[in-house]
Motif scaffolding. Structure first.
Motif, PDB file in Angstrom:
ATOM      1  N   LYS A  22      59.284 -10.891 -16.053  1.00 20.99           N
ATOM      2  CA  LYS A  22      59.572 -12.188 -16.696  1.00 20.99           C
ATOM      3  C   LYS A  22      58.720 -13.279 -16.049  1.00 20.99           C
ATOM      4  CE  LYS A  22      63.269 -14.690 -15.354  1.00 20.99           C
ATOM      5  NZ  LYS A  22      62.978 -16.091 -15.000  1.00 20.99           N
ATOM      6  N   ARG A  92      62.759 -23.319 -17.193  1.00 21.17           N
ATOM      7  CA  ARG A  92      61.937 -23.884 -16.116  1.00 21.17           C
ATOM      8  C   ARG A  92      60.458 -23.790 -16.462  1.00 21.17           C
ATOM      9  NH1 ARG A  92      61.872 -27.246 -11.654  1.00 21.17           N
ATOM     10  NH2 ARG A  92      60.212 -26.621 -10.217  1.00 21.17           N
ATOM     11  N   ILE A 123      59.750 -31.356  -9.317  1.00 18.72           N
ATOM     12  CA  ILE A 123      58.397 -30.934  -9.738  1.00 18.72           C
ATOM     13  C   ILE A 123      57.329 -31.756  -9.018  1.00 18.72           C
ATOM     14  CG2 ILE A 123      59.095 -30.035 -11.989  1.00 18.72           C
ATOM     15  CD1 ILE A 123      58.181 -32.717 -13.200  1.00 18.72           C
ATOM     16  N   HIS A 126      54.066 -29.937  -8.209  1.00 25.64           N
ATOM     17  CA  HIS A 126      53.225 -29.784  -9.413  1.00 25.64           C
ATOM     18  C   HIS A 126      52.432 -31.070  -9.643  1.00 25.64           C
ATOM     19  CE1 HIS A 126      55.441 -26.244 -11.377  1.00 25.64           C
ATOM     20  NE2 HIS A 126      56.273 -26.609 -10.416  1.00 25.64           N
ATOM     21  N   PHE A 160      54.520 -26.968   0.021  1.00 25.20           N
ATOM     22  CA  PHE A 160      55.346 -25.752   0.099  1.00 25.20           C
ATOM     23  C   PHE A 160      54.732 -24.755  -0.880  1.00 25.20           C
ATOM     24  CE2 PHE A 160      59.081 -23.279   0.994  1.00 25.20           C
ATOM     25  CZ  PHE A 160      59.245 -22.494  -0.150  1.00 25.20           C
ATOM     26  N   PRO A 161      54.683 -23.476  -0.556  1.00 28.14           N
ATOM     27  CA  PRO A 161      54.044 -22.508  -1.463  1.00 28.14           C
ATOM     28  C   PRO A 161      54.889 -22.257  -2.715  1.00 28.14           C
ATOM     29  CG  PRO A 161      54.968 -21.354   0.429  1.00 28.14           C
ATOM     30  CD  PRO A 161      55.150 -22.825   0.690  1.00 28.14           C
ATOM     31  N   GLU A 188      53.235 -14.564  -4.418  1.00 24.25           N
ATOM     32  CA  GLU A 188      53.989 -13.581  -5.209  1.00 24.25           C
ATOM     33  C   GLU A 188      53.068 -12.741  -6.092  1.00 24.25           C
ATOM     34  OE1 GLU A 188      57.273 -15.789  -3.513  1.00 24.25           O
ATOM     35  OE2 GLU A 188      55.229 -16.267  -4.065  1.00 24.25           O
ATOM     36  N   THR A 304      64.503 -14.456  -3.012  1.00 27.31           N
ATOM     37  CA  THR A 304      65.733 -15.207  -3.336  1.00 27.31           C
ATOM     38  C   THR A 304      66.352 -14.684  -4.633  1.00 27.31           C
ATOM     39  OG1 THR A 304      66.601 -17.388  -3.918  1.00 27.31           O
ATOM     40  CG2 THR A 304      64.293 -17.001  -4.409  1.00 27.31           C
ATOM     41  N   PHE A 328      66.612 -22.022  -2.245  1.00 24.38           N
ATOM     42  CA  PHE A 328      67.305 -22.961  -3.138  1.00 24.38           C
ATOM     43  C   PHE A 328      68.610 -23.432  -2.502  1.00 24.38           C
ATOM     44  CE2 PHE A 328      64.571 -22.906  -6.721  1.00 24.38           C
ATOM     45  CZ  PHE A 328      64.011 -21.641  -6.783  1.00 24.38           C
ATOM     46  N   LEU A 370      71.189 -16.720 -13.968  1.00 28.42           N
ATOM     47  CA  LEU A 370      70.654 -15.401 -14.315  1.00 28.42           C
ATOM     48  C   LEU A 370      70.979 -14.331 -13.272  1.00 28.42           C
ATOM     49  CD1 LEU A 370      68.717 -13.242 -15.491  1.00 28.42           C
ATOM     50  CD2 LEU A 370      66.802 -14.650 -14.718  1.00 28.42           C
TER      51      LEU A 370
HETATM   52  C1  EPZ Z   1      59.952 -19.385  -9.649  1.00 31.90           C
HETATM   53  O1  EPZ Z   1      60.628 -20.625  -9.808  1.00 31.90           O
HETATM   54  C2  EPZ Z   1      60.771 -18.365 -10.410  1.00 31.90           C
HETATM   55  N1  EPZ Z   1      60.853 -18.733 -11.812  1.00 31.90           N
HETATM   56  C3  EPZ Z   1      62.189 -18.285  -9.813  1.00 31.90           C
HETATM   57  O2  EPZ Z   1      62.863 -17.211 -10.493  1.00 31.90           O
HETATM   58  C4  EPZ Z   1      62.078 -17.920  -8.338  1.00 31.90           C
HETATM   59  O3  EPZ Z   1      63.379 -17.937  -7.762  1.00 31.90           O
HETATM   60  C5  EPZ Z   1      61.186 -18.941  -7.624  1.00 31.90           C
HETATM   61  O4  EPZ Z   1      59.895 -19.004  -8.268  1.00 31.90           O
HETATM   62  C6  EPZ Z   1      60.970 -18.583  -6.161  1.00 31.90           C
HETATM   63  O5  EPZ Z   1      60.403 -17.319  -6.061  1.00 31.90           O
HETATM   64  C7  EPZ Z   1      59.782 -18.519 -12.620  1.00 31.90           C
HETATM   65  O6  EPZ Z   1      58.744 -18.061 -12.189  1.00 31.90           O
HETATM   66  C8  EPZ Z   1      59.948 -18.902 -14.054  1.00 31.90           C
HETATM   67  P1  EPZ Z   1      59.330 -22.612  -6.630  1.00 31.90           P
HETATM   68  P2  EPZ Z   1      59.921 -22.000  -9.337  1.00 31.90           P
HETATM   69  O7  EPZ Z   1      58.545 -23.724  -7.203  1.00 31.90           O
HETATM   70  O8  EPZ Z   1      58.471 -21.938  -9.611  1.00 31.90           O
HETATM   71  C9  EPZ Z   1      60.969 -26.328  -4.274  1.00 31.90           C
HETATM   72  C10 EPZ Z   1      64.608 -16.143 -11.617  1.00 31.90           C
HETATM   73  O9  EPZ Z   1      65.784 -15.868 -11.314  1.00 31.90           O
HETATM   74  N2  EPZ Z   1      60.015 -27.102  -5.081  1.00 31.90           N
HETATM   75  O10 EPZ Z   1      58.621 -21.558  -5.838  1.00 31.90           O
HETATM   76  O11 EPZ Z   1      60.705 -23.107  -9.897  1.00 31.90           O
HETATM   77  C11 EPZ Z   1      62.113 -25.802  -5.104  1.00 31.90           C
HETATM   78  O12 EPZ Z   1      63.130 -26.776  -5.263  1.00 31.90           O
HETATM   79  C12 EPZ Z   1      64.044 -17.504 -11.273  1.00 31.90           C
HETATM   80  O13 EPZ Z   1      63.824 -15.358 -12.200  1.00 31.90           O
HETATM   81  C13 EPZ Z   1      59.836 -28.459  -4.806  1.00 31.90           C
HETATM   82  O14 EPZ Z   1      60.469 -29.011  -3.901  1.00 31.90           O
HETATM   83  O15 EPZ Z   1      60.173 -21.909  -7.758  1.00 31.90           O
HETATM   84  C14 EPZ Z   1      62.590 -24.618  -4.297  1.00 31.90           C
HETATM   85  O16 EPZ Z   1      63.432 -25.086  -3.254  1.00 31.90           O
HETATM   86  C15 EPZ Z   1      65.037 -18.382 -10.539  1.00 31.90           C
HETATM   87  N3  EPZ Z   1      58.949 -29.177  -5.556  1.00 31.90           N
HETATM   88  C16 EPZ Z   1      61.305 -24.070  -3.686  1.00 31.90           C
HETATM   89  O17 EPZ Z   1      60.340 -25.140  -3.768  1.00 31.90           O
HETATM   90  C17 EPZ Z   1      58.221 -28.586  -6.585  1.00 31.90           C
HETATM   91  O18 EPZ Z   1      57.418 -29.295  -7.218  1.00 31.90           O
HETATM   92  C18 EPZ Z   1      60.746 -22.854  -4.421  1.00 31.90           C
HETATM   93  O19 EPZ Z   1      60.525 -23.242  -5.753  1.00 31.90           O
HETATM   94  C19 EPZ Z   1      58.420 -27.222  -6.842  1.00 31.90           C
HETATM   95  C20 EPZ Z   1      59.314 -26.493  -6.081  1.00 31.90           C
END
Ligand code: EPZ
Length: 418
Positions: A22, A92, A123, A126, A160-161, A188, A304, A328, A370
């Motif tokens: 996904k 998302r 975001i 981003h 943050f990655p 990833e 996670t 999270f 989910l």
């Molecule tokens: C992706 O979400 C996945 N979703 C999530 O899967 C997954 O849990 C997550 O990566 C971490 O691996 C998709 O790919 C659609 P992040 P994403 O940006 O991109 C913070 C599932 O169950 N952050 O790596 O939203 C954020 O709040 C879903 O399949 C910021 O602070 O995750 C979090 O604490 C759930 N500012 C951390 O980084 C930003 O601009 C990781 O988020 C972006 C993120």
């Protein structure tokens, strides 16, 4: 309203095939916006999030059609650059369209994204990354207004990655003039898969999975045929289900190096595991030793997205388990639901202590998101008696025909309308 009705206690036997990932397909669907030609994605599971992204592509003017399990997208004539609140707020991954729209039209108007309620999910990374590439961004009235007329390649360092921010910036850089280098990117497997997809369309991206992603911008992207990697989170969920319920299953379309962190935990807890090429065999007596300590981390650490499922397993494992959720800030909403089933779990902030119990008891529970929903299905499959899981539209976001797959392994689970 649809629910899962589960009668617990059955062991699992047989074969299950992992569907396409996904979290790889969703950014790839966003990237299709940038492609001036036909994209054929093979063997695509109809996750509701995939269908949600298809709606967004259609709203923008792309032609989207299915040929059996293959998804065909033609964005050659795409004109739209705006995504409404109703569509963007449903998932998302709508935010992943920012980079592609800026490459395509040099302008975008995208409402704030939705997605599983597991934290604030800002975001900012981003947007600051896109600004580093010269994009002018204004946030107003629930929308992100972006102007990419002076967008060009640059060095971007992520605070943050972030998986999504990395993907957005890879796509933005792919069709920006000059060189873009992304430092501290996510690693990833979905990131590597996006690189492979972009390069199949003629982009020049390298370094994904490592510490710096290097992108040489190109004028345009052409169509391609592509198949996403297997879903390592679904695969991990099936492994944990067998570990918890007991039995012996074979999981096909499985890449072991995508799940090393989980495999090492399972091996420590007396599951028998045998990996052959692209499949894995797991057998379990269903009464495991606790994992002891679990900390979620970015790849290649323990994901996670498997934390709720691990918690379900630990609620019936021998001993105590400490779970620390580092990604999270609100990803324990499945805890009260597991407690309803007899689990002994205490939590403070992002730390949980689980005392393994001999058994769980069926109950009426609700999916908070989910992966929390998947954990409740697991618990229902193990529990004594009947369990009804509501909110399963959240589970359908990332598991395709889950009840059919699990029934084929011997679980007593069916989708009912109540
Ligand atoms: C992706 O979400 C996945 N979703 C999530 O899967 C997954 O849990 C997550 O990566 C971490 O691996 C998709 O790919 C659609 P992040 P994403 O940006 O991109 C913070 C599932 O169950 N952050 O790596 O939203 C954020 O709040 C879903 O399949 C910021 O602070 O995750 C979090 O604490 C759930 N500012 C951390 O980084 C930003 O601009 C990781 O988020 C972006 C993120």
């Amino acid at each position: 309203m649809e629910k899962f009705f589960i009668n617990g206690g059955n062991k699992l036997y047989g074969k299950i095939k992992v569907d396409g990932a996904k979290n790889s397909l969703l950014p790839i669907l966003a990237a299709a916006i940038m492609v001036d030609g036909k994209v054929k994605l093979k063997n695509v599971p109809r996750y509701s999030d995939v269908l949600g992204m298809c709606k967004i592509l259609s709203e923008l003017g792309a032609e989207v059609s299915w040929q059996d399990d293959n998804l065909i997208i033609d964005a050659s004539l795409i004109e739209g650059h705006a995504i409404s609140t109703s569509l963007a707020g449903a998932l998302r991954s709508s935010i992943f369209t920012l980079g592609p729209l800026l490459c395509r039209h040099r302008i975008a108007k995208v409402a704030y994204p939705g997605g599983c309620e597991i934290g604030l999910r800002p975001i900012d990374i981003h947007l600051s990354g896109l600004r580093s590439l010269g994009t002018r961004i204004v946030e107003k009235n629930g929308y992100i207004y972006a102007n990419g007329e002076s967008m060009e390649g640059s060095d971007v360092t992520l605070s943050f990655p972030s998986v999504g921010a990395t993907e957005n910036l890879m796509m933005a850089g792919a069709c920006s003039k000059g060189i873009t280098r992304i430092f501290n990117p996510a690693k990833e497997p979905d990131i590597v898969d996006l690189q492979d997809f972009l390069n199949a369309c003629g982009a020049k991206v390298s370094g994904s999975g490592g510490n710096v992603i290097y992108i040489e911008g190109v004028e345009r992207l052409h169509g391609c045929e592509f198949e996403a990697i297997p879903d390592r989170i679904a695969a991990g969920t099936y492994l944990l289900m067998c570990a918890m319920c007991g039995g012996e299953i074979e999981i096909e379309n499985f890449l072991p190096y995508h799940n090393q962190a989980l495999l090492s935990k399972l091996l420590e807890s007396a599951c028998k595991i045998d990996v052959k090429d692209d499949r894995i065999f797991i057998s379990s007596k269903g009464a495991l030793q606790s994992f002891g300590e679990v900390e979620t981390a970015v790849y290649p650490g323990l994901p996670t997205d498997l934390q709720p499922q691990i918690m379900a397993l630990e609620s019936v494992s021998k001993g105590y388990c400490l779970i620390v959720e580092n990604l999270f800030e609100s990803r324990f909403k499945h805890v009260p639901e597991l407690i309803k089933m007899g689990a002994d779990i205490r939590f403070r902030s992002n730390v949980c202590v689980i005392k393994g119990k001999d058994k769980l008891y069926g109950a009426e529970v609700n999916s908070p998101d989910l992966r929390g929903g998947a954990a409740l299905v697991m618990a229902g499959m193990k529990a004594e008696g009947y369990t009804t899981v509501s909110g399963i539209e959240l589970i359908d976001r990332g598991y395709y025909k889950l009840e059919e797959k699990l029934s084929a392994l011997g679980a007593s689970i069916k989708r009912i309308e109540e």
